[in-house]
Design a protein around this motif. Structure first.
Motif, mmCIF file in Angstrom:
data_model
loop_
_atom_site.group_PDB
_atom_site.id
_atom_site.type_symbol
_atom_site.label_atom_id
_atom_site.label_comp_id
_atom_site.label_asym_id
_atom_site.label_seq_id
_atom_site.Cartn_x
_atom_site.Cartn_y
_atom_site.Cartn_z
ATOM 1 N N GLY A 24 0.820 -0.990 -0.169
ATOM 2 C CA GLY A 24 0.086 -0.081 0.073
ATOM 3 C C GLY A 24 0.916 1.131 0.062
ATOM 4 N N GLY A 25 1.809 1.219 0.824
ATOM 5 C CA GLY A 25 2.582 2.459 0.596
ATOM 6 C C GLY A 25 3.442 2.559 -0.421
ATOM 7 N N ALA A 26 3.895 1.590 -1.226
ATOM 8 C CA ALA A 26 4.430 1.587 -2.600
ATOM 9 C C ALA A 26 3.755 2.218 -3.260
ATOM 10 C CB ALA A 26 4.967 0.283 -2.879
ATOM 11 N N LEU A 27 2.343 1.740 -3.208
ATOM 12 C CA LEU A 27 1.372 2.009 -4.516
ATOM 13 C C LEU A 27 0.796 3.584 -4.203
ATOM 14 C CD1 LEU A 27 -0.710 1.499 -6.688
ATOM 15 C CD2 LEU A 27 -2.268 0.861 -4.775
ATOM 16 N N ALA A 28 1.139 3.983 -2.856
ATOM 17 C CA ALA A 28 0.779 5.730 -2.687
ATOM 18 C C ALA A 28 2.036 6.374 -3.114
ATOM 19 C CB ALA A 28 0.556 5.889 -1.141
ATOM 20 N N VAL A 29 2.997 6.036 -3.007
ATOM 21 C CA VAL A 29 4.234 6.714 -3.643
ATOM 22 C C VAL A 29 4.123 6.644 -5.149
ATOM 23 C CG1 VAL A 29 6.997 6.706 -3.658
ATOM 24 C CG2 VAL A 29 6.130 5.987 -1.604
ATOM 25 N N ALA A 30 3.956 5.330 -5.889
ATOM 26 C CA ALA A 30 3.717 5.720 -7.201
ATOM 27 C C ALA A 30 2.808 6.484 -7.650
ATOM 28 C CB ALA A 30 3.317 4.195 -7.653
ATOM 29 N N ARG A 31 1.644 6.525 -7.074
ATOM 30 C CA ARG A 31 0.410 7.496 -7.545
ATOM 31 C C ARG A 31 0.990 8.850 -7.100
ATOM 32 N NH1 ARG A 31 -4.838 4.857 -4.253
ATOM 33 N NH2 ARG A 31 -5.222 3.157 -5.958
ATOM 34 N N ARG A 32 1.774 9.247 -6.151
ATOM 35 C CA ARG A 32 2.474 10.534 -5.892
ATOM 36 C C ARG A 32 3.209 10.935 -6.923
ATOM 37 N NH1 ARG A 32 1.958 9.185 -0.172
ATOM 38 N NH2 ARG A 32 4.268 8.545 -0.373
ATOM 39 N N ARG A 33 4.097 10.071 -7.509
ATOM 40 C CA ARG A 33 4.956 10.077 -8.691
ATOM 41 C C ARG A 33 4.326 10.430 -9.981
ATOM 42 N NH1 ARG A 33 9.636 5.717 -7.242
ATOM 43 N NH2 ARG A 33 10.474 6.737 -5.359
ATOM 44 N N LEU A 34 2.916 9.622 -10.251
ATOM 45 C CA LEU A 34 2.272 9.804 -11.154
ATOM 46 C C LEU A 34 1.567 11.091 -11.445
ATOM 47 C CD1 LEU A 34 1.374 8.733 -13.927
ATOM 48 C CD2 LEU A 34 -0.876 7.566 -12.518
ATOM 49 N N TYR A 35 1.053 11.785 -10.094
ATOM 50 C CA TYR A 35 0.422 12.896 -10.054
ATOM 51 C C TYR A 35 1.271 14.198 -10.183
ATOM 52 C CZ TYR A 35 -3.553 10.098 -7.953
ATOM 53 O OH TYR A 35 -4.314 9.166 -7.672
ATOM 54 N N LEU A 36 2.684 14.021 -9.658
ATOM 55 C CA LEU A 36 3.325 15.198 -9.797
ATOM 56 C C LEU A 36 3.580 15.914 -11.201
ATOM 57 C CD1 LEU A 36 4.772 17.060 -7.991
ATOM 58 C CD2 LEU A 36 6.930 15.816 -8.100
ATOM 59 N N PRO A 37 3.710 15.210 -12.107
ATOM 60 C CA PRO A 37 4.080 15.742 -13.621
ATOM 61 C C PRO A 37 2.592 16.243 -14.046
ATOM 62 C CG PRO A 37 4.865 13.599 -13.446
ATOM 63 C CD PRO A 37 4.126 13.497 -12.171
ATOM 64 N N PHE A 38 1.520 15.947 -13.654
ATOM 65 C CA PHE A 38 0.311 16.595 -13.914
ATOM 66 C C PHE A 38 0.077 17.825 -13.186
ATOM 67 C CE2 PHE A 38 -0.001 12.035 -15.418
ATOM 68 C CZ PHE A 38 -0.416 12.361 -16.951
ATOM 69 N N LEU A 39 0.291 17.904 -12.047
ATOM 70 C CA LEU A 39 0.012 18.945 -11.260
ATOM 71 C C LEU A 39 0.992 19.984 -11.116
ATOM 72 C CD1 LEU A 39 -1.149 17.046 -7.879
ATOM 73 C CD2 LEU A 39 -2.579 18.331 -9.579
ATOM 74 N N LEU A 40 2.359 19.818 -11.310
ATOM 75 C CA LEU A 40 3.637 20.711 -11.228
ATOM 76 C C LEU A 40 2.964 21.894 -12.241
ATOM 77 C CD1 LEU A 40 5.947 21.251 -9.965
ATOM 78 C CD2 LEU A 40 7.067 20.180 -11.680
ATOM 79 N N PRO A 41 2.602 21.507 -13.625
ATOM 80 C CA PRO A 41 2.660 22.973 -14.325
ATOM 81 C C PRO A 41 1.378 23.892 -13.638
ATOM 82 C CG PRO A 41 2.630 20.923 -15.793
ATOM 83 C CD PRO A 41 2.612 20.415 -14.522
ATOM 84 N N ALA A 42 0.331 23.164 -13.328
ATOM 85 C CA ALA A 42 -0.725 24.160 -12.844
ATOM 86 C C ALA A 42 -0.451 24.609 -11.293
ATOM 87 C CB ALA A 42 -2.082 23.186 -12.526
ATOM 88 N N LEU A 43 0.508 23.860 -10.721
ATOM 89 C CA LEU A 43 0.687 24.770 -9.247
ATOM 90 C C LEU A 43 2.006 25.788 -9.806
ATOM 91 C CD1 LEU A 43 1.601 21.495 -7.265
ATOM 92 C CD2 LEU A 43 -0.232 23.194 -7.011
ATOM 93 N N VAL A 44 2.774 25.553 -10.545
ATOM 94 C CA VAL A 44 3.731 26.838 -10.805
ATOM 95 C C VAL A 44 3.001 27.944 -11.708
ATOM 96 C CG1 VAL A 44 5.842 27.457 -12.544
ATOM 97 C CG2 VAL A 44 5.493 25.036 -11.306
ATOM 98 N N SER A 45 1.816 27.713 -12.477
ATOM 99 C CA SER A 45 1.168 28.409 -13.012
ATOM 100 C C SER A 45 0.592 29.362 -12.035
ATOM 101 C CB SER A 45 0.255 28.159 -14.203
ATOM 102 O OG SER A 45 1.022 27.391 -15.148
ATOM 103 N N TYR A 46 -0.127 28.790 -11.163
ATOM 104 C CA TYR A 46 -0.726 29.344 -9.935
ATOM 105 C C TYR A 46 -0.001 30.188 -9.147
ATOM 106 C CZ TYR A 46 -4.297 30.006 -6.350
ATOM 107 O OH TYR A 46 -5.131 30.699 -5.437
ATOM 108 N N LEU A 47 1.168 29.795 -8.787
ATOM 109 C CA LEU A 47 2.098 30.352 -8.021
ATOM 110 C C LEU A 47 2.829 31.615 -8.703
ATOM 111 C CD1 LEU A 47 3.999 30.471 -5.666
ATOM 112 C CD2 LEU A 47 5.750 29.177 -6.963
ATOM 113 N N VAL A 48 2.822 31.581 -9.985
ATOM 114 C CA VAL A 48 3.292 32.884 -10.748
ATOM 115 C C VAL A 48 2.211 33.823 -11.146
ATOM 116 C CG1 VAL A 48 4.469 33.529 -13.027
ATOM 117 C CG2 VAL A 48 5.437 31.576 -11.728
ATOM 118 N N LEU A 49 1.149 33.070 -11.520
ATOM 119 C CA LEU A 49 -0.055 34.447 -11.885
ATOM 120 C C LEU A 49 -0.751 34.889 -10.766
ATOM 121 C CD1 LEU A 49 -0.897 32.411 -15.016
ATOM 122 C CD2 LEU A 49 0.527 34.191 -14.955
ATOM 123 N N PHE A 50 -1.159 33.961 -9.720
ATOM 124 C CA PHE A 50 -1.800 34.538 -8.556
ATOM 125 C C PHE A 50 -1.115 34.692 -7.301
ATOM 126 C CE2 PHE A 50 -4.582 32.146 -11.652
ATOM 127 C CZ PHE A 50 -5.522 33.140 -11.759
#
Length: 322
Positions: A24-50
């Motif tokens: 379960g821990g390994a699966l959670a880590v794998a999910r976080r690694r999968l989410y990060l590439p998708f979330l990172l552009p939105a987070l950076v844009s939100y940080l810079v623009l807002f």
């Protein structure tokens, strides 16, 4: 085969297999690694623009600056102290609260009445479309149209003279009545949006609930109280949030009342208008005061957050499921 002692007893596990908790821990880590590439552009844009511009605005509110080419000087909370001592700012602050609360109450009374009447009325779709049309018109156009209607020689006073009600003629755009006229124009232009928004929630309510209520002898008001209101409370909370944000930022319709005659009178100013005048140098002295304008922006943000939290607090109830 070997066994692992667990809470539920002895469970056989093949040699080399990963315990369930580790999987379960390994699966959670794998999910976080999968989410990060998708979330990172939105987070950076939100940080810079807002986030960064917001922090810059807060920092600017603590300084004195007239724009590029001038020296920035830290003044601490002096801008906020000056605002609290300013009759113009306090008047704009009061007008903003009055407009947001009074117009908001009128709009939601109209919307609730529509939820009772339009639900069973024939041709309700046509009526919804008709009341939504003013919302699509530019606030500048609405402001100009309403100002022409209520001009001392405009249509309203002309009709009053025509029907022999000269005693009701008023200087509608005078200091005592101009803000009330602005609120009337604002209600006319924006109420249709909230009617359509809340009616979309009413359409999702199963008709069988109303049929059962009618069989029990419930009146239209009782049906609204016990069926419509509980099942549309979440949408009402969303509508209240949207209105608070829009009400605090009311700007164009007020500026349209002035036209080319100059700056809006003190009796008609809101915080957004006062902020605009301080940015453009439309006040006495003619100099841009970006520190004061940023401080007003911070105040507007605080008011918006407080009113949204208050409205959410009022509307917060246990969810009702169909």
């Amino acid at each position: 085969m070997v066994t692992l002692e667990q809470d539920l007893g002895t469970v056989p596990v093949a040699t080399g297999a990963v315990p369930r908790s580790d999987r379960g821990g390994a699966l959670a880590v794998a999910r976080r690694r999968l989410y990060l590439p998708f979330l990172l552009p939105a987070l950076v844009s939100y940080l810079v623009l807002f986030i960064l511009p917001s922090l810059f605005g807060v920092a600017l509110s603590l300084g004195s600056w007239s724009g590029l080419g001038t020296e920035f000087r830290w003044v601490g909370i002096a801008n906020y102290v000056e605002l609290l001592r300013s009759r113009v700012f306090l008047g704009s602050f009061t007008n903003t609260l009055l407009l947001t609360i009074v117009v908001g109450l009128v709009i939601f009374l109209i919307a609730c009445a529509s939820m009772i009447v339009l639900r069973e009325m024939r041709g309700s779709a046509l009526i919804r479309s008709a009341v939504f049309i003013p919302f699509m018109i530019s606030p500048i156009a609405v402001g100009l149209a309403v100002s022409f209607l209520f001009n001392p020689k405009g249509l309203v006073n002309g009709v009053l003279s025509l029907i022999g009600a000269d005693g009701l003629r008023q200087p509608w755009l005078g200091p005592d009545l101009v803000f009330s006229v602005i609120q009337v124009g604002l209600v006319w232009s924006i109420a249709g949006f909230y009617v359509v928004l809340l009616m979309s929630a009413v359409d999702a309510i199963p008709p069988s609930l109303y049929e059962a209520a009618r069989l029990e002898g419930a009146t239209l008001f009782q049906q609204f109280r016990h069926i419509t209101f509980p099942l549309t409370r979440d949408m009402m909370a969303v509508a209240a949030t949207l209105w608070v944000i829009a009400g605090i930022k009311t700007f164009e319709i007020i500026l349209a009342f002035t036209g080319t005659a100059g700056t809006p009178p003190l009796e008609a100013r809101t915080l957004a208008v006062e902020q605009y005048l301080r940015v453009t140098g439309g006040r006495a002295g003619g100099l841009s005061q970006l520190g004061d304008a940023a401080a007003i922006g911070v105040v507007m943000t605080v008011i918006t957050v407080v009113l949204i939290l208050f409205s959410r607090r009022i509307s917060r109830r246990e969810g009702v499921e169909l």
